[in-house]
Design a protein around this motif. Sequence first.
Motif, PDB file in Angstrom:
ATOM      1  N   UNK A   1       0.816  -1.262  -0.204  1.00  0.00           N
ATOM      2  CA  UNK A   1      -0.139   0.089   0.143  1.00  0.00           C
ATOM      3  C   UNK A   1       0.847   1.119   0.010  1.00  0.00           C
ATOM      4  N   UNK A   2       0.617   2.009  -0.881  1.00  0.00           N
ATOM      5  CA  UNK A   2       1.349   3.083  -0.921  1.00  0.00           C
ATOM      6  C   UNK A   2       0.434   4.506  -1.086  1.00  0.00           C
ATOM      7  N   UNK A   3       0.852   5.640  -0.503  1.00  0.00           N
ATOM      8  CA  UNK A   3      -0.171   6.853  -0.433  1.00  0.00           C
ATOM      9  C   UNK A   3       0.734   8.119  -0.430  1.00  0.00           C
ATOM     10  N   UNK A   4      -0.028   9.180  -0.849  1.00  0.00           N
ATOM     11  CA  UNK A   4       0.368  10.564  -0.976  1.00  0.00           C
ATOM     12  C   UNK A   4      -0.648  11.471  -0.703  1.00  0.00           C
ATOM     13  N   UNK A   5      -0.316  12.582  -0.011  1.00  0.00           N
ATOM     14  CA  UNK A   5      -1.343  13.517   0.232  1.00  0.00           C
ATOM     15  C   UNK A   5      -0.840  14.888  -0.003  1.00  0.00           C
ATOM     16  N   UNK A   6      -1.784  15.665  -0.828  1.00  0.00           N
ATOM     17  CA  UNK A   6      -1.161  17.218  -0.809  1.00  0.00           C
ATOM     18  C   UNK A   6      -2.427  18.086  -0.568  1.00  0.00           C
ATOM     19  N   UNK A   7      -2.154  19.204  -0.513  1.00  0.00           N
ATOM     20  CA  UNK A   7      -3.394  20.331  -0.311  1.00  0.00           C
ATOM     21  C   UNK A   7      -3.479  21.134  -1.569  1.00  0.00           C
ATOM     22  N   UNK A   8      -4.574  21.410  -1.982  1.00  0.00           N
ATOM     23  CA  UNK A   8      -4.697  22.351  -3.032  1.00  0.00           C
ATOM     24  C   UNK A   8      -5.410  23.568  -2.674  1.00  0.00           C
ATOM     25  N   UNK A   9      -4.983  24.759  -2.980  1.00  0.00           N
ATOM     26  CA  UNK A   9      -5.709  25.970  -2.539  1.00  0.00           C
ATOM     27  C   UNK A   9      -5.552  26.742  -4.000  1.00  0.00           C
ATOM     28  N   UNK A  10      -6.692  27.233  -4.491  1.00  0.00           N
ATOM     29  CA  UNK A  10      -6.618  27.869  -5.623  1.00  0.00           C
ATOM     30  C   UNK A  10      -5.797  27.505  -6.839  1.00  0.00           C
ATOM     31  N   UNK A  11      -6.078  26.059  -6.955  1.00  0.00           N
ATOM     32  CA  UNK A  11      -5.636  25.390  -8.048  1.00  0.00           C
ATOM     33  C   UNK A  11      -3.987  25.021  -7.875  1.00  0.00           C
ATOM     34  N   UNK A  12      -3.462  25.560  -6.542  1.00  0.00           N
ATOM     35  CA  UNK A  12      -1.906  25.397  -6.379  1.00  0.00           C
ATOM     36  C   UNK A  12      -1.698  24.188  -5.440  1.00  0.00           C
ATOM     37  N   UNK A  13      -0.881  23.646  -5.730  1.00  0.00           N
ATOM     38  CA  UNK A  13      -0.559  22.270  -4.907  1.00  0.00           C
ATOM     39  C   UNK A  13       0.262  22.674  -3.617  1.00  0.00           C
ATOM     40  N   UNK A  14      -0.076  22.586  -2.536  1.00  0.00           N
ATOM     41  CA  UNK A  14       1.004  22.835  -1.559  1.00  0.00           C
ATOM     42  C   UNK A  14       1.304  21.637  -0.643  1.00  0.00           C
TER      43      UNK A  14
END
Length: 191
Positions: A66-79
Amino acid sequence: MKSFILASGSPRRKELLQQARYTFSIQTSDIDEIVEPHLTPSEVVCELARQKAEAVAKTNQDAVVLGSDTIVVCNDQILGKPKDQNEAREMLQRLSDRDHSVLTGVAISEKGETITFFEETVVHFYPLTSEEIEQYLQTGEPFDKAGSYGIQGFGAYLVQSISGDYNNVVGLPLAKTMRELQAFHIYPTIQ
């Protein structure tokens, strides 16, 4: 019983799987996390999760990985994870008093076959004063988390509301992952 490996060093993903009563080992991958620039945020998290799972699966032919990755997206920009305190401060200022999306991609790999999926949760922050941001920076929480916050710790103070899976914001959409693992005959230990 099949061998089940979590291809992540995230203590939050480990805790979630333990809470769900899975038996697993941990083996992190050393991928460079490079993706094509034209990919959408959901494609980015799925691709990174796939790379992580398949890198570990290559050396564990008989395991479900099991692999995983998390991102935050605000106003179409990846944080992603902040590089330093200044970048963390800027991210928190950007998230103040607005909605953003938390996307987690998940990949499950076994014997050369990989499935991927993602979950999206919308989070709304309270308006944050500069004092509140500085106080949060002092906790040390922002520095290993996408978007510079963790909802499960002191960062809960920042969050006014969420729409979607809370565990997804923590780092793994647990219910969906559990359902997908059934197809690989990986089940929690219930006694």
